[in-house]
Write an enzyme that holds these catalytic residues in place. Structure first.
Site, PDB file in Angstrom:
ATOM      1  N   LYS A  98     -61.969 -27.214-120.377  1.00 18.27           N
ATOM      2  CA  LYS A  98     -61.185 -26.140-120.031  1.00 18.27           C
ATOM      3  C   LYS A  98     -60.094 -26.881-118.776  1.00 18.27           C
ATOM      4  O   LYS A  98     -60.673 -27.413-117.916  1.00 18.27           O
ATOM      5  CB  LYS A  98     -61.891 -25.450-119.727  1.00 18.27           C
ATOM      6  CG  LYS A  98     -61.281 -23.900-119.684  1.00 18.27           C
ATOM      7  CD  LYS A  98     -62.109 -22.701-119.166  1.00 18.27           C
ATOM      8  CE  LYS A  98     -61.589 -21.238-119.408  1.00 18.27           C
ATOM      9  NZ  LYS A  98     -62.483 -20.288-118.884  1.00 18.27           N
TER      10      LYS A  98
HETATM   11  O1  G3P Z   1     -63.232 -16.987-118.096  1.00 19.13           O
HETATM   12  C1  G3P Z   1     -61.975 -16.695-117.841  1.00 19.13           C
HETATM   13  C2  G3P Z   1     -61.669 -15.165-117.662  1.00 19.13           C
HETATM   14  O2  G3P Z   1     -62.458 -14.211-118.919  1.00 19.13           O
HETATM   15  C3  G3P Z   1     -62.116 -14.554-116.491  1.00 19.13           C
HETATM   16  O3  G3P Z   1     -61.889 -13.155-116.289  1.00 19.13           O
HETATM   17  O4  G3P Z   1     -62.406 -10.957-115.251  1.00 19.13           O
HETATM   18  O5  G3P Z   1     -62.312 -13.071-114.027  1.00 19.13           O
HETATM   19  O6  G3P Z   1     -60.295 -11.932-114.965  1.00 19.13           O
HETATM   20  P1  G3P Z   1     -61.811 -12.176-114.903  1.00 19.13           P
END
Ligand code: G3P
Length: 214
Positions: free
Chosen positions: A83
């Site tokens: 990633k």
């Molecule tokens: O893994 C990346 C993403 O899904 C993070 O989500 O909820 O931290 O914006 P969030």
């Protein structure tokens, strides 16, 4: 549409996997930090549990370092996807890792043109963040609609992985738009299962079953 779980918690991943909800896994430094364990150990355990792709994020911001880190992460297991954050150095790293046959997932994507650049660099997956766009009063799902349209127009191979999902409607709209993958927190996966009419129906059937002669 594939369902990934957005988690680094091995117990949670196991529970979701037993229910058939895990076509793959995405992690990020925030999720790994919550486990209190070494990054490599966390990724190794997840890869032992899950057959699908497992995204593991690099921490460097220079292409040479990202490639080095990515090569190391890819050695952990065959299903590791490296990633990489969206930035110029990141795109250089994606091109180099792709040339070496290493799968990549470009993260922190917030616009259709960032996604287009990612596909041109040869990434395996692109991760637009819908929840974080909604958080700043932008329309996250509109960005997904634009990306899926552009990728269809040019028959691009990069898969659209909808990330930063906060609720079931994000998942439903992703499916309607033809996104390839959604990555979802465990609690949101559980929310999709339940419906008040299902609970009411089960209670009624159990009640009526008592009147069936033995
Ligand atoms: O893994 C990346 C993403 O899904 C993070 O989500 O909820 O931290 O914006 P969030």
């Amino acid at each position: 549409m594939q369902f990934y779980i957005d988690s680094a918690d091995i117990e949670e991943i196991r529970q979701a996997n037993r229910r058939g909800w895990v076509d793959g896994v995405t992690t990020n430094p925030t999720l790994v930090a919550k486990t209190g364990r070494r990054h490599e150990d966390v990724i190794k355990d997840i890869c032992n549990e899950v057959k699908g792709l497992v995204s593991a994020e690099v921490l460097s911001l220079k292409a040479d370092e990202m490639v080095k880190e990515g090569v190391q992460l890819a050695k952990i297991a065959d299903n590791v996807v490296v990633k990489i954050p969206m930035c110029e150095e990141g795109l250089i790293a994606v091109r180099r890792l792709s040339a070496e046959g290493i799968k990549t997932n470009v993260t922190l994507v917030f616009s259709p043109l960032q996604a287009l650049l990612t596909a041109k660099a040869g990434a395996t997956l692109v991760s637009p963040f819908v929840g974080r766009l909604d958080d700043i009063s932008s329309n996250g799902m509109e960005v997904i609609s634009q990306i899926t349209q552009i990728f269809q127009n040019y028959d691009l191979a990069t898969q659209v992985l909808v990330a930063s999902i906060r609720h079931p409607i994000h998942i439903m709209e992703s499916a309607m738009m033809g996104a390839d993958v959604v990555t979802v927190p465990f609690k949101v996966l559980q929310q999709i299962v339940n419906h008040p009419l299902t609970d009411k129906g089960i209670a009624q059937f159990l009640k009526d079953a008592q009147n069936v002669p033995k």
